[in-house]
Design a protein around this motif. Structure first.
Motif, mmCIF file in Angstrom:
data_model
loop_
_atom_site.group_PDB
_atom_site.id
_atom_site.type_symbol
_atom_site.label_atom_id
_atom_site.label_comp_id
_atom_site.label_asym_id
_atom_site.label_seq_id
_atom_site.Cartn_x
_atom_site.Cartn_y
_atom_site.Cartn_z
ATOM 1 N N UNK A 109 0.891 -1.215 -0.059
ATOM 2 C CA UNK A 109 0.149 0.050 0.130
ATOM 3 C C UNK A 109 0.814 1.197 0.060
ATOM 4 N N UNK A 115 2.823 9.150 5.140
ATOM 5 C CA UNK A 115 3.225 9.807 6.437
ATOM 6 C C UNK A 115 4.121 8.700 7.173
ATOM 7 N N UNK A 116 5.570 9.045 7.360
ATOM 8 C CA UNK A 116 6.441 8.297 7.813
ATOM 9 C C UNK A 116 6.897 9.173 9.189
ATOM 10 N N UNK A 117 7.811 8.438 9.666
ATOM 11 C CA UNK A 117 8.429 9.263 11.109
ATOM 12 C C UNK A 117 9.531 9.940 10.530
ATOM 13 N N UNK A 119 11.676 11.516 11.744
ATOM 14 C CA UNK A 119 13.198 11.692 12.636
ATOM 15 C C UNK A 119 13.943 10.182 12.307
ATOM 16 N N UNK A 120 13.050 9.237 11.557
ATOM 17 C CA UNK A 120 13.952 7.889 11.418
ATOM 18 C C UNK A 120 14.831 8.180 10.048
ATOM 19 N N UNK A 125 13.680 3.019 9.248
ATOM 20 C CA UNK A 125 12.221 3.010 8.544
ATOM 21 C C UNK A 125 12.188 1.439 8.050
ATOM 22 N N UNK A 128 12.168 -0.880 11.025
ATOM 23 C CA UNK A 128 10.952 -0.728 11.826
ATOM 24 C C UNK A 128 9.641 -1.600 10.989
ATOM 25 N N UNK A 129 9.922 -1.371 9.824
ATOM 26 C CA UNK A 129 8.578 -2.255 9.256
ATOM 27 C C UNK A 129 8.771 -3.705 8.812
ATOM 28 N N UNK A 171 8.906 -0.188 0.661
ATOM 29 C CA UNK A 171 7.993 -0.746 1.744
ATOM 30 C C UNK A 171 7.060 -1.888 1.344
#
Lengths: 325, 308
Positions: A109, A115-117, A119-120, A125, A128-129, A171
């Motif tokens: 998707x 919208x990601x973080x 600061x990463x 990133x 994280x996922x 991603x």
């Protein structure tokens, strides 16, 4: 090969009889997405109304619509992020309301606002996922990151809009999804960045048997990418058909010697749009392929049948619907 | 799960540090004021005993800890919504319950870290400025009472966090969420104190009527248990701790239901009304049943046993 007439009030359904438009293997596979009677309201505001939609497996489906037509809401319903008010959704055979977690394992998707973080870093990133996807492939991730030339040490807030979209594509793709959803992910990009992103998406998806579902209002860009199109307007599906069927069905006729006025033409269900420049009329019609071939039209002589772009077809269909309402 | 915990801690870790620094800054400010007042010539500007005392350290410590609980709880979900990253989080193949649990847990861990840091700093400041004997002088109650008081304060701390977390799940803006959380905590405390004062007024009135022979002992017995609870510190602490833990459970239930909700905030506020209504009905029924049982025991079972 049976062709159903395009009808604004009744969206086309792809019956198995139309399988000649797709390869036999894909045509015989169950739909990647099947929606029946879907409705969604937020309080008193009805966003989607009685929607029926089918997306064949392996196809590239473009859902077109104006801003606020309900495209993003539909995608969130498909992912199980929102719950429908009424109706049924089956995506890859799963019910998003009940099997949302399993569904999101198998679907890639890319949302509109990405919208990601911020600061990463790119690396953080991805770390994280990735543990959340059981089919995540480090090889695919590395290949995509290298192909897209993403700097793993850069923070997300330092990336350009285009690079953030590419990170979202990594991603979405690195866990080998069966279905990829792209929700207006090129909005906010300049024309060059959009073109590059579209080319990247085509290259990334080319040759795979994945089903791709675009939701966009950038019609001229996705025209060359998709083989199926659906038109969403005011929460209803006006029409869904293979792109070639649509283009062969909706044409602009250059007609001379016609004695009808605009109101009379507007009453005709086949006429989507009509404009005159003195002696000639330019009339956009649907079901042209059933006119076999049209020589006369409302007493006038058809001089030429002009092919239209998907954008022109979309504008004509929406205008007709708005006039009908 | 590990990466979720890592992400939440990276985003939350500065809050406990900030509140420990705030506590230290307030105390240093008070020490400075005290020092300047003690060394000024002319009229004294601080009250007898000074403004920097063991009690002032405790007061600022409690205030900073509770504020840390409000900020940790009130910002952890609403900040996702305000930055727009909630949709990214909920689009991952992770159950919403896991996301809720990680956020609640890490937020509470952050608040607890702030509490622990403030406690250690407070003890250090007291030792440096007043010596350990000052603590012994200030706390001369029995150990059991001190333990109960500690449980009460921890219950209050947890309840404040839970209410703030629930408000955070209902709001899309971080600052508004923190403000509403503070207001909610004050409103609930005010309602609680008001309820206690009302009950105390009623039971005191009934005691006065009994003392003036306007009601019989039998009639006063209906209020005896309540009067005894309200006028016994240990009972009040137990009852208040129980009420605070109930509040915590209700608040966490509200947060669980409203977590990741996509309706407008206006409609989301119907969720706590529904849940509070349900819990009130449950507790009212339970309370009525227990009270009825108590009356049966008091007026029927006990006399029957005494006759035998």
């Amino acid at each position: 090969m049976h062709r159903q007439s395009l009808s604004l009030s009744h969206p086309i359904d792809l019956s198995k009889g139309d399988a000649g438009l797709l390869s036999p293997a894909i045509a015989s596979a169950p739909d990647a997405l099947r929606i029946q009677g879907l409705a969604k309201s937020f309080g008193k505001t009805s966003v989607l109304k009685d929607l029926d939609l089918d997306v064949p497996r392996g196809s590239v489906y473009a859902l077109l619509g104006r801003n606020g037509a309900g495209k993003s809401t539909l995608i969130q319903l498909m992912l199980g992020i929102l719950q429908p008010t009424a109706g049924q959704i089956r995506m890859l055979g799963l019910d998003p309301a009940r099997d949302g977690v399993e569904l999101r394992q198998r679907v890639g998707y890319i949302p509109e606002r990405l919208p990601m973080y911020d600061w990463m870093t790119v690396e953080e990133t991805l770390r994280f996922v990735s543990p959340h996807y059981r089919n995540w492939s480090r090889e695919d991730e590395t290949r995509l990151v290298t192909t897209f030339r993403l700097d793993r040490t850069k923070k997300v807030r330092e990336l350009s809009r285009g690079n953030i979209a590419l990170l979202a594509l990594v991603i979405a793709m690195a866990h080998d999804p069966e279905l990829v959803l792209l929700d207006e992910c090129t909005s906010g990009m300049d024309a060059i960045a959009r073109s590059e992103f579209d080319r990247t998406v085509i290259d990334a998806l080319h040759g795979s048997n994945r089903t791709v579902f675009f939701a966009s209002h950038q019609i001229h860009e996705i025209e060359r990418l998709c083989d199926w199109v659906g038109i969403l307007h005011n929460g209803r599906l006006l029409l869904q058909a293979p792109v070639e069927t649509l283009k062969s069905s909706v044409k602009m006729l250059r007609v001379t010697g016609m004695d009808k006025d605009e109101n009379a033409l507007a009453q005709s269900p086949n006429v989507l749009k009509a404009q005159t420049s003195g002696r000639e009329w330019l009339i956009t019609v649907q079901d042209y392929d059933e006119m076999t071939p049209p020589v006369k039209f409302f007493g006038g002589v058809v001089k030429e049948a002009i092919d239209l772009t998907l954008e022109e077809i979309f504008v004509a269909l929406v205008a007709k619907e708005e006039a009908r309402i | 799960m590990k990466t979720l915990i890592w992400k939440e801690w990276r985003e939350t870790r500065m809050i406990p540090a900030a509140f420990c620094l705030l506590f230290l800054a307030i105390n240093l400010f008070l020490i400075t004021i005290q020092y300047l007042a003690d060394h000024m010539h002319g009229a004294r500007v601080t009250p007898p005993g000074g403004i920097y005392t063991v009690d002032s350290v405790k007061l600022t410590g409690v205030a900073c800890s509770l504020l840390a609980a409000v900020v940790c709880g009130g910002s952890i979900v609403s900040s996702e919504a305000s930055k727009g990253t909630m949709s990214f989080l909920t689009s991952l193949p992770v159950p919403k319950k896991s996301l809720w649990l990680v956020k609640a847990g890490i937020g509470f861990a952050g608040a607890s870290a702030a509490l622990l840091g403030i406690l250690l700093l407070g003890l250090a400041l007291i030792w440096v400025n007043f010596g350990w004997s000052a603590i012994a002088i200030a706390h001369q109650d029995p150990l059991a009472f001190l333990v109960m008081l500690t449980v009460l304060m921890l219950s209050a701390f947890t309840a404040v966090y839970a209410v703030s977390y629930a408000v955070s799940c209902l709001n899309n803006q971080t600052f508004a969420s923190i403000v509403f959380a503070i207001l909610a905590c004050f409103a609930i405390s005010g309602a609680g104190f008001g309820m206690i004062l009302l009950l105390d007024g009623v039971t005191t009135q009934k005691l006065s009527e009994f003392n003036n022979h306007l009601i019989t002992l039998h009639e006063f017995d209906y209020y005896l248990a309540l009067y005894a609870t309200l006028h016994n510190p240990e009972s009040m602490i137990v009852a208040t701790s129980f009420a605070l833990l109930t509040l915590t459970v209700i608040a966490l239930h509200i947060s669980n239901v409203s977590f990741g909700a996509t309706e407008e905030p206006r409609r989301r506020y119907l969720i706590p009304l529904r849940i509070v209504g349900k819990w009130t009905a449950v507790y009212a029924s339970l309370g009525a049943a227990l009270y009825g049982l108590y009356m049966v025991i008091l007026f029927h079972v006990q006399p029957a046993l005494m006759r035998q």
